[in-house]
Design a protein around this motif. Sequence first.
Motif, mmCIF file in Angstrom:
data_model
loop_
_atom_site.group_PDB
_atom_site.id
_atom_site.type_symbol
_atom_site.label_atom_id
_atom_site.label_comp_id
_atom_site.label_asym_id
_atom_site.label_seq_id
_atom_site.Cartn_x
_atom_site.Cartn_y
_atom_site.Cartn_z
ATOM 1 N N SER A 1 -4.637 -6.110 -5.493
ATOM 2 C CA SER A 1 -5.922 -5.387 -5.532
ATOM 3 C C SER A 1 -6.684 -5.802 -6.790
ATOM 4 C CB SER A 1 -5.674 -3.869 -5.541
ATOM 5 O OG SER A 1 -5.036 -3.447 -4.375
ATOM 6 N N ARG B 1 -4.160 6.311 3.200
ATOM 7 C CA ARG B 1 -3.739 5.028 2.624
ATOM 8 C C ARG B 1 -4.225 4.893 1.182
ATOM 9 N NH1 ARG B 1 -2.807 -0.661 3.950
ATOM 10 N NH2 ARG B 1 -3.975 -1.922 2.480
ATOM 11 N N GLU C 1 -4.546 1.852 -1.684
ATOM 12 C CA GLU C 1 -4.457 0.407 -1.889
ATOM 13 C C GLU C 1 -3.311 0.098 -2.850
ATOM 14 O OE1 GLU C 1 -6.154 -2.016 -0.265
ATOM 15 O OE2 GLU C 1 -6.895 -0.324 0.901
ATOM 16 N N PRO D 1 0.834 -1.207 0.000
ATOM 17 C CA PRO D 1 0.000 0.000 0.000
ATOM 18 C C PRO D 1 0.867 1.255 0.000
ATOM 19 C CG PRO D 1 -0.050 -1.071 2.145
ATOM 20 C CD PRO D 1 0.737 -1.967 1.238
#
Length: 134
Positions: free
Chosen positions: A93, A84, A86, A76
Amino acid sequence: MNRHHLTIALLSLTCLTVQAGPREDLLAGYAREAGLAGPAALSASRGEALHQRQAGGGKADTPSCTTCHQSDIRQPGRTPSGKRIEPMALSASPERYTDPAKLEKWFKRNCNEVLGRACTAQEKGDWLTYVQSR
């Protein structure tokens, strides 16, 4: 299986169309827009080089993609404000890169912030090829 059933089965198979998914459609569109022979002409290594490059043409606080998105795209990231992000890698992801409008929105924003200009179709295709390969 008799000859009639075999004929029907073969016809059924030849009538099936392989449907590309949204990611494949995006890659094909970027390749076409870039004037390339097809998505196979896009390059994960060029995409990785773009991701790692210190561009310096955009905002001072975002000199490269790695500023927010990490060198290891399976990890991340964080925005300059600490939010944050991803992981960019498709393996980390899997829901990413299926909405063309959303992808274009982020390309527009991030390319301008890092490069100081819009990304080319080939840069977009190469980068997308890269993140899908990880």
